[in-house]
Motif scaffolding. Sequence first.
Motif, PDB file in Angstrom:
ATOM      1  N   SER A 179      -4.911   6.035  -9.444  1.00 30.80           N
ATOM      2  CA  SER A 179      -5.804   7.189  -9.453  1.00 30.80           C
ATOM      3  C   SER A 179      -5.659   7.949 -10.764  1.00 30.80           C
ATOM      4  O   SER A 179      -4.847   7.593 -11.626  1.00 30.80           O
TER       5      SER A 179
ATOM      6  N   TYR B 197     -10.501   4.923  -7.466  1.00 28.97           N
ATOM      7  CA  TYR B 197      -9.347   4.258  -8.080  1.00 28.97           C
ATOM      8  C   TYR B 197      -9.798   3.316  -9.201  1.00 28.97           C
ATOM      9  O   TYR B 197     -10.869   2.714  -9.144  1.00 28.97           O
TER      10      TYR B 197
ATOM     11  N   ASN C  75       1.315   8.073   0.165  1.00 33.70           N
ATOM     12  CA  ASN C  75       1.180   9.232  -0.726  1.00 33.70           C
ATOM     13  C   ASN C  75       1.051   8.838  -2.195  1.00 33.70           C
ATOM     14  O   ASN C  75       1.351   9.642  -3.075  1.00 33.70           O
ATOM     15  N   GLU C  76       0.666   7.592  -2.464  1.00 31.57           N
ATOM     16  CA  GLU C  76       0.494   7.088  -3.830  1.00 31.57           C
ATOM     17  C   GLU C  76       1.746   7.284  -4.682  1.00 31.57           C
ATOM     18  O   GLU C  76       1.674   7.637  -5.852  1.00 31.57           O
TER      19      GLU C  76
ATOM     20  N   ASP D 105       0.887  -1.151   0.000  1.00 26.93           N
ATOM     21  CA  ASP D 105       0.000   0.000   0.000  1.00 26.93           C
ATOM     22  C   ASP D 105       0.930   1.207   0.000  1.00 26.93           C
ATOM     23  O   ASP D 105       1.675   1.405   0.956  1.00 26.93           O
TER      24      ASP D 105
ATOM     25  N   LYS E 248      -2.038   3.408  -5.761  1.00 25.53           N
ATOM     26  CA  LYS E 248      -2.545   3.204  -4.401  1.00 25.53           C
ATOM     27  C   LYS E 248      -1.987   1.929  -3.785  1.00 25.53           C
ATOM     28  O   LYS E 248      -1.455   1.934  -2.690  1.00 25.53           O
ATOM     29  N   TYR E 249      -2.163   0.823  -4.497  1.00 25.03           N
ATOM     30  CA  TYR E 249      -1.605  -0.440  -3.995  1.00 25.03           C
ATOM     31  C   TYR E 249      -1.272  -1.355  -5.163  1.00 25.03           C
ATOM     32  O   TYR E 249      -1.756  -1.187  -6.279  1.00 25.03           O
TER      33      TYR E 249
ATOM     34  N   TYR F  12       3.687   8.176  -9.715  1.00 18.34           N
ATOM     35  CA  TYR F  12       2.604   8.736  -8.905  1.00 18.34           C
ATOM     36  C   TYR F  12       1.275   8.063  -9.216  1.00 18.34           C
ATOM     37  O   TYR F  12       1.103   7.454 -10.268  1.00 18.34           O
ATOM     38  N   GLY F  13       0.332   8.204  -8.298  1.00 20.61           N
ATOM     39  CA  GLY F  13      -1.031   7.756  -8.514  1.00 20.61           C
ATOM     40  C   GLY F  13      -1.245   6.271  -8.343  1.00 20.61           C
ATOM     41  O   GLY F  13      -2.254   5.740  -8.786  1.00 20.61           O
TER      42      GLY F  13
ATOM     43  N   ALA G  66      -4.140  -0.752  -8.167  1.00 21.49           N
ATOM     44  CA  ALA G  66      -5.132   0.321  -8.131  1.00 21.49           C
ATOM     45  C   ALA G  66      -4.412   1.643  -8.366  1.00 21.49           C
ATOM     46  O   ALA G  66      -3.402   1.931  -7.712  1.00 21.49           O
TER      47      ALA G  66
END
Length: 162
Positions: free
Chosen positions: A62, A116, A31-32, A28, A152-153, A149-150, A60
């Motif tokens: 974003s 997500y 901060n993505e 996880d 999530k997991y 970036y972006g 996942a």
Amino acid sequence: MKNILIALFLIAMLSCTSKQDNAIIYRDFINEEWSRFDFLEGDITIKKAPVKYDVIMEVAVSEIFPNVYENHRSDNSLLFNLTIKNPNDSGARSKDYKFSLKDKDCNWKADKKDGYYIFKLPIISEMTFGEEGEYKFRIENKYSKDPLYGIKYLSLDCRPSK
């Protein structure tokens, strides 16, 4: 009363399962963000060989994937390397992967859930584990701009082939 509370707590803990319970690797991301040289590692023990498994990655992401900067988002691919080492370092396999998470019109290839886009990516179908013992897995982020970036997991799982 104390014993009853302890028993209820243990039952609640054992009945709850999370995404990472069956995963070889689960992360996880804080901060993505996934840093370029933040390797993800895990292992699986094969007790009876030969056996075939499907290796599947769930990820996942974003809206800002792969980067917060708009001019860095043109590719929209998840780039990574997966290395699998055999028990007792008797061999290894390593391969770069590239999954496009958007179609040619820049539409996501997955539905959005809780903010997500969740993808189940088929990494290896019917992988044969030919010997018993512990296999070590390592995922390397191959995105050239640091960090990615972006995200999530990320979860990597081995499931018996059907």
